[in-house]
Design a protein around this motif. Structure first.
Motif, PDB file in Angstrom:
ATOM      1  N   THR A 188       4.133 -25.323  44.617  1.00 56.38           N
ATOM      2  CA  THR A 188       2.695 -25.290  44.357  1.00 56.38           C
ATOM      3  C   THR A 188       2.479 -24.563  43.043  1.00 56.38           C
ATOM      4  N   THR A 189       1.797 -25.209  42.109  1.00 57.63           N
ATOM      5  CA  THR A 189       1.612 -24.632  40.784  1.00 57.63           C
ATOM      6  C   THR A 189       0.178 -24.826  40.303  1.00 57.63           C
ATOM      7  N   GLU A 190      -0.312 -23.839  39.572  1.00 53.19           N
ATOM      8  CA  GLU A 190      -1.640 -23.888  38.978  1.00 53.19           C
ATOM      9  C   GLU A 190      -1.499 -23.659  37.479  1.00 53.19           C
ATOM     10  N   ASP A 191      -2.192 -24.491  36.695  1.00 58.61           N
ATOM     11  CA  ASP A 191      -2.036 -24.463  35.241  1.00 58.61           C
ATOM     12  C   ASP A 191      -3.377 -24.544  34.534  1.00 58.61           C
ATOM     13  N   ASP A 192      -3.361 -24.093  33.283  1.00 59.64           N
ATOM     14  CA  ASP A 192      -4.499 -24.243  32.376  1.00 59.64           C
ATOM     15  C   ASP A 192      -4.111 -25.198  31.261  1.00 59.64           C
ATOM     16  N   VAL A 193      -5.097 -25.893  30.700  1.00 57.68           N
ATOM     17  CA  VAL A 193      -4.848 -26.729  29.534  1.00 57.68           C
ATOM     18  C   VAL A 193      -4.768 -25.823  28.314  1.00 57.68           C
ATOM     19  N   ALA A 194      -3.649 -25.860  27.610  1.00 58.97           N
ATOM     20  CA  ALA A 194      -3.460 -25.018  26.435  1.00 58.97           C
ATOM     21  C   ALA A 194      -3.710 -25.775  25.138  1.00 58.97           C
ATOM     22  N   GLU A 195      -3.448 -27.093  25.148  1.00 60.24           N
ATOM     23  CA  GLU A 195      -3.642 -27.896  23.936  1.00 60.24           C
ATOM     24  C   GLU A 195      -3.842 -29.348  24.332  1.00 60.24           C
ATOM     25  N   ASN A 196      -4.792 -29.981  23.660  1.00 55.56           N
ATOM     26  CA  ASN A 196      -5.108 -31.382  23.947  1.00 55.56           C
ATOM     27  C   ASN A 196      -5.176 -32.149  22.641  1.00 55.56           C
ATOM     28  N   THR A 200      -5.139 -35.468  22.580  1.00 51.61           N
ATOM     29  CA  THR A 200      -5.699 -36.779  22.886  1.00 51.61           C
ATOM     30  C   THR A 200      -7.232 -36.749  22.827  1.00 51.61           C
ATOM     31  N   LYS A 201      -7.831 -37.883  23.111  1.00 53.26           N
ATOM     32  CA  LYS A 201      -9.290 -37.993  23.172  1.00 53.26           C
ATOM     33  C   LYS A 201      -9.804 -37.933  24.613  1.00 53.26           C
ATOM     34  N   LEU A 202      -8.939 -37.550  25.523  1.00 53.71           N
ATOM     35  CA  LEU A 202      -9.338 -37.470  26.924  1.00 53.71           C
ATOM     36  C   LEU A 202     -10.245 -36.264  27.161  1.00 53.71           C
ATOM     37  N   ASP A 203     -11.217 -36.445  28.034  1.00 52.99           N
ATOM     38  CA  ASP A 203     -12.165 -35.389  28.376  1.00 52.99           C
ATOM     39  C   ASP A 203     -11.608 -34.589  29.555  1.00 52.99           C
ATOM     40  N   MET A 204     -11.344 -33.307  29.325  1.00 51.46           N
ATOM     41  CA  MET A 204     -10.769 -32.463  30.361  1.00 51.46           C
ATOM     42  C   MET A 204     -11.780 -32.065  31.445  1.00 51.46           C
ATOM     43  N   MET A 205     -13.035 -32.482  31.277  1.00 52.49           N
ATOM     44  CA  MET A 205     -14.053 -32.202  32.290  1.00 52.49           C
ATOM     45  C   MET A 205     -14.240 -33.370  33.246  1.00 52.49           C
ATOM     46  N   ASP A 206     -13.527 -34.465  32.997  1.00 55.34           N
ATOM     47  CA  ASP A 206     -13.632 -35.653  33.855  1.00 55.34           C
ATOM     48  C   ASP A 206     -12.691 -35.493  35.047  1.00 55.34           C
ATOM     49  N   PRO A 207     -13.216 -35.454  36.283  1.00 58.97           N
ATOM     50  CA  PRO A 207     -12.361 -35.269  37.467  1.00 58.97           C
ATOM     51  C   PRO A 207     -11.286 -36.343  37.610  1.00 58.97           C
ATOM     52  N   LYS A 208     -11.592 -37.573  37.258  1.00 54.15           N
ATOM     53  CA  LYS A 208     -10.616 -38.651  37.371  1.00 54.15           C
ATOM     54  C   LYS A 208      -9.454 -38.438  36.392  1.00 54.15           C
ATOM     55  N   THR A 209      -9.781 -37.976  35.189  1.00 52.28           N
ATOM     56  CA  THR A 209      -8.738 -37.684  34.203  1.00 52.28           C
ATOM     57  C   THR A 209      -7.840 -36.551  34.682  1.00 52.28           C
ATOM     58  N   LYS A 215      -2.060 -28.276  40.202  1.00 52.94           N
ATOM     59  CA  LYS A 215      -3.506 -28.206  40.057  1.00 52.94           C
ATOM     60  C   LYS A 215      -3.855 -27.686  38.667  1.00 52.94           C
ATOM     61  N   ILE A 216      -4.779 -28.380  38.001  1.00 52.18           N
ATOM     62  CA  ILE A 216      -5.281 -27.946  36.701  1.00 52.18           C
ATOM     63  C   ILE A 216      -6.571 -27.179  36.946  1.00 52.18           C
ATOM     64  N   ARG A 217      -6.565 -25.892  36.669  1.00 50.51           N
ATOM     65  CA  ARG A 217      -7.697 -25.034  37.014  1.00 50.51           C
ATOM     66  C   ARG A 217      -8.754 -24.963  35.924  1.00 50.51           C
ATOM     67  N   ARG A 218      -8.335 -24.810  34.675  1.00 46.91           N
ATOM     68  CA  ARG A 218      -9.313 -24.636  33.601  1.00 46.91           C
ATOM     69  C   ARG A 218      -8.929 -25.492  32.400  1.00 46.91           C
ATOM     70  N   PRO A 219      -9.935 -26.002  31.668  1.00 45.96           N
ATOM     71  CA  PRO A 219      -9.646 -26.829  30.491  1.00 45.96           C
ATOM     72  C   PRO A 219      -9.430 -26.017  29.224  1.00 45.96           C
ATOM     73  N   GLY A 220      -9.484 -24.690  29.326  1.00 43.88           N
ATOM     74  CA  GLY A 220      -9.378 -23.856  28.141  1.00 43.88           C
ATOM     75  C   GLY A 220     -10.757 -23.504  27.599  1.00 43.88           C
ATOM     76  N   ARG A 221     -10.802 -22.936  26.386  1.00 48.19           N
ATOM     77  CA  ARG A 221     -12.096 -22.521  25.822  1.00 48.19           C
ATOM     78  C   ARG A 221     -12.957 -23.703  25.412  1.00 48.19           C
ATOM     79  N   SER A 222     -12.322 -24.841  25.210  1.00 49.84           N
ATOM     80  CA  SER A 222     -13.060 -26.034  24.788  1.00 49.84           C
ATOM     81  C   SER A 222     -12.997 -27.082  25.892  1.00 49.84           C
ATOM     82  N   SER A 223     -14.130 -27.660  26.221  1.00 52.57           N
ATOM     83  CA  SER A 223     -14.163 -28.648  27.298  1.00 52.57           C
ATOM     84  C   SER A 223     -13.764 -30.030  26.817  1.00 52.57           C
ATOM     85  N   GLY A 224     -14.291 -30.462  25.699  1.00 52.20           N
ATOM     86  CA  GLY A 224     -14.000 -31.803  25.200  1.00 52.20           C
ATOM     87  C   GLY A 224     -12.936 -31.794  24.131  1.00 52.20           C
ATOM     88  N   PRO A 225     -12.405 -32.971  23.760  1.00 49.22           N
ATOM     89  CA  PRO A 225     -11.409 -33.061  22.691  1.00 49.22           C
ATOM     90  C   PRO A 225     -12.028 -32.683  21.336  1.00 49.22           C
TER      91      PRO A 225
END
Length: 390
Positions: free
Chosen positions: A288-296, A298-307, A376-386
Motif C-alpha cells: 500500500t503506497t501513497e504518493d504526491d505528483v512531483a512533476e507533470n 504532460t497536458k493531463l489535468d491532475m484534478m480529473d478523477p478519471k485521470t 493512491k495519488i493524494r495531492r497534485p502538488g502546488r499546481s493543479s493543472g499542467p
C-alpha cells in the motif's frame, strides 16, 4: 548512668565513614588524551587466509586544530589516520595494531564496518562474532560491502563532508537510498531461519568536485557467503518487499499523453501473507503506497478523477514490475531468501515449517509469489493543472 555512645549510632557512623570510599567514581577513569578513537573498521582477507583489519582513527592533531574540512588541519594534516594489521582473527589483528599505536584503541564511537570482497566470498559469520562478543563496539554501526578492499574505502577523504569517509557512509545509510543494515541487523539475519542476508554496496566516486562515496546496489549472501550482486534498479524492488522503501521516485509515461509524470513517495507499507494449500506454498506481497505528483510534463489535468485513477493503475503496474525484477534475480537466480519468507512461514505455520526447514533451500525457489499493489495519488502538488497550457 546512660551510655555516652549508643551502639546503633556508632555502627551508623562507621557505615557513613566507609560509604564515600565506594562512591568514588574516578578510580578507573581513562582520559580522552589516552584514547585512539576508531570511527571506521574495514575487514579484508589476505591471500594466505588471514584477516587484515583496518581502523580509521581520528587524528588528534586535527581534532584540537582549526577544523576538519576535508583539506586537513593545520600543516595539511589529514583528519583521520588509517592503520592496518594482520592476524588469525579480528582480535588477534587488533592486538597487533595496538602494539603499534601509542594510545589505547577505543571502538565505542565506531560508525561503520566495511567488508571487502575476498572476505565476503570466504564467509562472514565467524568474523562478525567479534562485534557481538567484544563489549566496546556498538551494535548500531552500519555495515557495508565493497567490491574491492575495505581499506581503500576508509582511505578516501571526501571533499563534501568533514573529511571522514566513515561519517559520509553513515549519512548515506541514514538517507535510506539503499539498504540500511546495522551490526545488530546483520547478526539477526545470519541467525535467522535461512541465514541469508544482504548488504549495501559502497563504492568510491570521483568527479570534478572531488572524491566521495556512493551506495551502488546490494550484495547478496547465501549461507553467509557472497553469491551475487544486484544494481540500484533491482534493489528498489527489494526495498519494497522488506518494507524499507522511503526515498522513492516513480516515473511513468501515460499511455494517452506525451511526456512523463514523476511521483514522490509519501508513505508505504508492505505485508507478507503466507498460505499453504494443497501442498502448495504461496506468498502474497501486499503493498500500500501513497504518493504526491512531483512533476507533470504532460497536458493531463491532475484534478480529473478519471485521470488520477488511470495513473494509479499504471503506478501499480510499475511497482509490480520492479518487485518482479528482484524476484527473478534473487529468488530464481541466486536462490537466496533475503526477503524473510522463511521466518514468515515459520510464524504462521510452525508445524509445517518444522517438516520443510531442512529442505528450505530447495523449497524457496519454488514458492509462488503474488504481488498486489495498491497505489493512491493524494495531492497534485502546488499546481493543479499542467503548466504552460491555456
Amino acid at each position: 548512668m546512660k551510655r555516652l555512645f549508643n551502639p546503633k549510632k556508632r555502627l551508623l557512623t562507621i557505615i557513613l565513614c566507609f560509604i564515600p570510599i565506594f562512591l568514588s567514581g574516578c578510580w578507573d577513569r581513562t582520559e580522552i588524551n589516552d584514547l585512539a578513537i576508531v570511527v571506521g573498521v574495514g575487514l579484508d582477507r589476505t591471500d594466505n587466509g588471514k584477516i587484515e583489519l583496518s581502523a580509521q582513527i581520528v587524528n588528534p592533531k586535527v581534532v584540537g586544530g582549526a577544523g576538519m574540512n576535508g583539506g586537513g588541519g593545520q600543516g595539511g594534516e589529514k583528519p583521520v589516520i588509517v592503520k592496518t594489521a594482520t592476524g588469525k582473527t579480528i582480535y588477534d589483528a587488533r592486538s597487533k595494531l595496538q602494539e603499534r599505536t601509542s594510545r589505547r584503541l577505543f571502538e565505542g564511537h565506531n560508525r561503520v564496518i566495511i567488508i571487502g570482497k575476498a572476505l565476503a566470498e570466504a564467509g562472514i559469520r565467524k568474523h562478525i562474532d567479534f562485534f557481538a562478543r567484544f563489549p566496546v563496539p556498538r551494535l548500531r554501526a552500519n555495515v557495508f560491502f565493497t567490491d574491492g578492499k575495505a581499506t581503500d574505502i576508509l582511505k578516501v577523504i571526501p571533499s563534501f563532508e568533514d573529511g571522514e569517509s566513515a561519517e559520509v557512509a553513515r549519512e548515506l545509510a541514514k538517507l535510506k537510498i539503499g539498504l540500511n543494515v546495522t551490526t545488530k541487523d546483520l547478526l539477526q539475519q545470519l541467525a535467522s531461519t535461512s541465514g541469508d542476508t544482504a548488504l549495501p554496496i559502497i563504492t568510491e566516486s570521483k568527479s570534478k568536485l572531488g572524491e566521495g562515496l556512493r551506495v551502488n546496489g546490494t550484495a547478496v549472501f547465501k549461507n553467509n557467503k557472497l553469491t551475487g550482486q544486484i544494481d540500484d534498479k533491482v534493489t528498489r524492488g527489494l526495498l519494497w518487499i522488506i518494507d524499507q522503501i522511503q526515498l522513492s521516485a516513480v516515473t511513468i509515461q501515460p499511455k494517452d499523453a506525451e511526456g512523463y509524470i514523476s511521483f514522490k513517495l509519501l508513505r508505504s507499507s508492505t505485508e507478507l501473507i503466507p498460505t499453504i494449500k494443497n501442498g502448495k506454498w504461496k506468498m502474497t506481497v501486499q503493498i500500500t503506497t501513497e504518493d504526491d505528483v512531483a512533476e507533470n510534463e504532460t497536458k493531463l489535468d491532475m484534478m480529473d478523477p478519471k485521470t488520477i485513477e488511470k495513473l494509479e493503475k499504471q503506478m501499480e503496474k510499475e511497482i509490480d514490475k520492479r518487485i518482479q525484477l528482484v524476484l527473478d534475480e534473487v529468488q530464481t537466480g541466486m536462490e537466496a531468501d533475503i526477503f524473510g519468507f522463511g521466518e514468515t512461514f515459520e510464524r504462521h505455520y510452525p508445524k509445517r515449517w518444522k517438516q520443510a526447514k531442512d529442505k528450505w533451500n530447495e523449497k524457496f525457489p519454488e514458492i509462488e509469489v503474488v504481488i498486489k499493489s495498491d497505489a493512491k495519488i493524494r495531492r497534485p502538488g502546488r499546481s493543479s493543472g499542467p503548466q504552460g497550457v491555456p
